[in-house]
Design a protein around this motif. Structure first.
Motif, PDB file in Angstrom:
ATOM      1  N   THR A 122       0.849  -1.200   0.000  1.00 41.12           N
ATOM      2  CA  THR A 122       0.000   0.000   0.000  1.00 41.12           C
ATOM      3  C   THR A 122       0.876   1.238   0.000  1.00 41.12           C
ATOM      4  N   HIS A 123       0.566   2.176  -0.876  1.00 37.91           N
ATOM      5  CA  HIS A 123       1.348   3.411  -0.948  1.00 37.91           C
ATOM      6  C   HIS A 123       1.196   4.201   0.348  1.00 37.91           C
ATOM      7  N   GLY A 124       2.306   4.337   1.077  1.00 31.16           N
ATOM      8  CA  GLY A 124       2.287   5.079   2.328  1.00 31.16           C
ATOM      9  C   GLY A 124       2.206   4.208   3.559  1.00 31.16           C
ATOM     10  N   SER A 125       2.071   2.880   3.386  1.00 30.66           N
ATOM     11  CA  SER A 125       2.090   1.986   4.542  1.00 30.66           C
ATOM     12  C   SER A 125       3.533   1.838   5.018  1.00 30.66           C
ATOM     13  N   TYR A 126       3.775   0.933   5.952  1.00 33.48           N
ATOM     14  CA  TYR A 126       5.084   0.830   6.611  1.00 33.48           C
ATOM     15  C   TYR A 126       6.216   0.796   5.585  1.00 33.48           C
ATOM     16  N   ALA A 146      -7.805   3.222   0.296  1.00 37.21           N
ATOM     17  CA  ALA A 146      -9.219   3.454  -0.017  1.00 37.21           C
ATOM     18  C   ALA A 146      -9.792   4.217   1.165  1.00 37.21           C
ATOM     19  N   GLY A 147      -9.753   5.532   1.086  1.00 41.37           N
ATOM     20  CA  GLY A 147     -10.125   6.352   2.236  1.00 41.37           C
ATOM     21  C   GLY A 147      -9.079   6.222   3.322  1.00 41.37           C
ATOM     22  N   THR A 178      -5.942   1.907  11.262  1.00 39.03           N
ATOM     23  CA  THR A 178      -7.152   1.128  11.014  1.00 39.03           C
ATOM     24  C   THR A 178      -6.831  -0.364  10.939  1.00 39.03           C
ATOM     25  N   ALA A 179      -7.872  -1.186  11.134  1.00 37.81           N
ATOM     26  CA  ALA A 179      -7.690  -2.636  11.090  1.00 37.81           C
ATOM     27  C   ALA A 179      -8.938  -3.294  10.527  1.00 37.81           C
ATOM     28  N   TYR A 180      -8.725  -4.404   9.848  1.00 36.62           N
ATOM     29  CA  TYR A 180      -9.831  -5.248   9.403  1.00 36.62           C
ATOM     30  C   TYR A 180     -10.054  -6.357  10.422  1.00 36.62           C
ATOM     31  N   GLY A 343      -1.022  10.467   0.107  1.00 34.22           N
ATOM     32  CA  GLY A 343      -2.420  10.415  -0.273  1.00 34.22           C
ATOM     33  C   GLY A 343      -3.321  11.214   0.654  1.00 34.22           C
ATOM     34  N   ALA A 344      -4.483  10.642   0.962  1.00 34.24           N
ATOM     35  CA  ALA A 344      -5.437  11.309   1.848  1.00 34.24           C
ATOM     36  C   ALA A 344      -4.873  11.466   3.251  1.00 34.24           C
TER      37      ALA A 344
END
Length: 373
Positions: A122-126, A146-147, A178-180, A343-344
């Motif tokens: 993911t762009h911007g993740s760890y 995604a948001g 956030t978490a799923y 991103g956002a």
């Protein structure tokens, strides 16, 4: 001093992959920022460490081990793996101890990635995953958020499109927090395409209810789970993490890992911390209380806090310019935080949950800054 023209240049000696890389570091350390500012931070709330410190049992273990530091650590980490095996109900041959999650990510990429193999994140993740992937010549495909959340469908679609070798997923995520839930992650794992492995980074798993952690059988799935002692256990300086994976993968890692890479003090302190479950439960409870306070603080300032399953809260301050301003102004007031910058999330700031006195001081400082406009 005269130069010798027969001595090859650094560029001549470098591997082509390394030579092509830009000079970069995944993170700018607070110590480096302190040097630039010429003063130390009063509140250290940007590295997602546990400001409660480690367990009293681990502290006593640190005192006891000091006179034994002339020894090497156990290259097999038998005691630590045995404790984890009992706690997590994983066989000992499916557990590997490493130099934090960062070291384990590097080991995984070294084991599975050839130059030009595709990997998905993911762009911007760890960012440490990107750091290692680039270092081994992988082709990095980054999917936008995604948001506020990772786009799971986007990761899967890219893995299929590019016939990727690896997918990297942090759940809970850093830097969004956030978490799923377990059901969503289990469905995601079931859809991973053939020939692809999932690196499931669960650094913040201790802050989630056990009932929300995915049930994954590493004997039948292509998943490598990563966890750490750096967060809830308060042992970031020990640099110890662990992988849970099929024994065949673990055996592969043994071929190439640094067998004395995990230090003796880290092994002993982490083992002691595992024996103090009550302390970890207390820390995670106080972190949950602190997250609630941060939500209320953000709301009182007219800002939006993103619900978090970690030991930090990411707050939307409205724009990139304002996020940069908040980081700068807080640093001037002696508070170290970070901003995601992608991103956002680039209009957000990320704040580690501190102790109750630290949170009270942070709230006072943020209200003062907010009043400036």
């Amino acid at each position: 001093m005269s130069s010798n023209s027969n001595v090859p240049s650094n560029k001549d000696l470098l591997a082509k992959i390394v030579d092509a890389l830009p000079h970069t570091t995944p993170f700018k350390a607070p110590e480096a920022i302190e040097v630039e500012l010429g003063r130390t931070f009063m509140l250290r709330l940007g590295a997602n460490e546990s400001n409660w410190g480690c367990s009293p049992l681990a502290q006593r273990a640190a005192e006891d081990i000091a006179s034994h530091l002339f020894k090497y650590g156990d290259p097999q980490s038998v005691e630590l793996r045995t404790l984890l095996s009992k706690k997590l109900n994983y066989s000992i041959d499916s557990i590997l101890i490493g130099e934090g999650i960062d070291g384990l990510i590097g080991l995984i990429i070294r084991a599975f990635i050839n130059p030009n193999d595709h990997v998905i994140t993911t762009h911007g993740s760890y960012p440490t995953f990107n750091f290692h992937a680039n270092g081994f010549g992988a082709r990095l495909i980054e999917i936008p958020y995604a948001g506020d959340q990772i786009d799971l469908d986007g990761l899967l679609s890219a893995a299929i499109q590019y016939q990727a070798k690896l997918i990297y997923l942090a759940n809970p995520d850093n830097p969004s927090g956030t978490a799923y839930d377990r059901h969503t992650i289990e469905l995601f794992v079931a859809k991973i395409p053939e020939g692809c492995l999932l690196i499931l980074d669960e650094a913040y798993a201790d802050f989630m209810p056990n009932t929300q952690l995915a049930e994954i059988d590493v004997y039948t799935s292509r998943v490598i789970r990563l966890r750490t002692f750096s967060k809830a256990h308060g042992l970031a300086g020990a640099r110890v993490g662990y992988a849970l994976a099929h024994p065949n993968y673990i055996a592969t890692f043994h071929k190439i890992r640094q067998h004395f890479g995990v230090n003796l003090a880290g092994q002993v302190l982490c083992a002691a911390s595992l024996r103090d479950a009550a302390y970890i439960e207390q820390v995670t409870k106080e972190v949950a209380e602190g997250r609630a306070e941060y939500y209320q603080l953000a709301e009182s300032l007219g800002l939006r806090a993103i619900p978090s399953s970690t030991n930090f809260v990411t707050i939307d301050v409205g724009s990139i310019e304002k996020s940069i301003w908040w980081v700068k102004r807080l640093a001037e007031e002696g508070v170290f935080i970070r901003r995601p910058g992608t991103g956002a999330l680039s209009q957000c700031i990320r704040i580690t949950v501190g102790t109750r006195p630290e949170r009270a001081l942070l709230a006072e400082i943020m209200r003062k800054i907010h009043a400036e406009g």
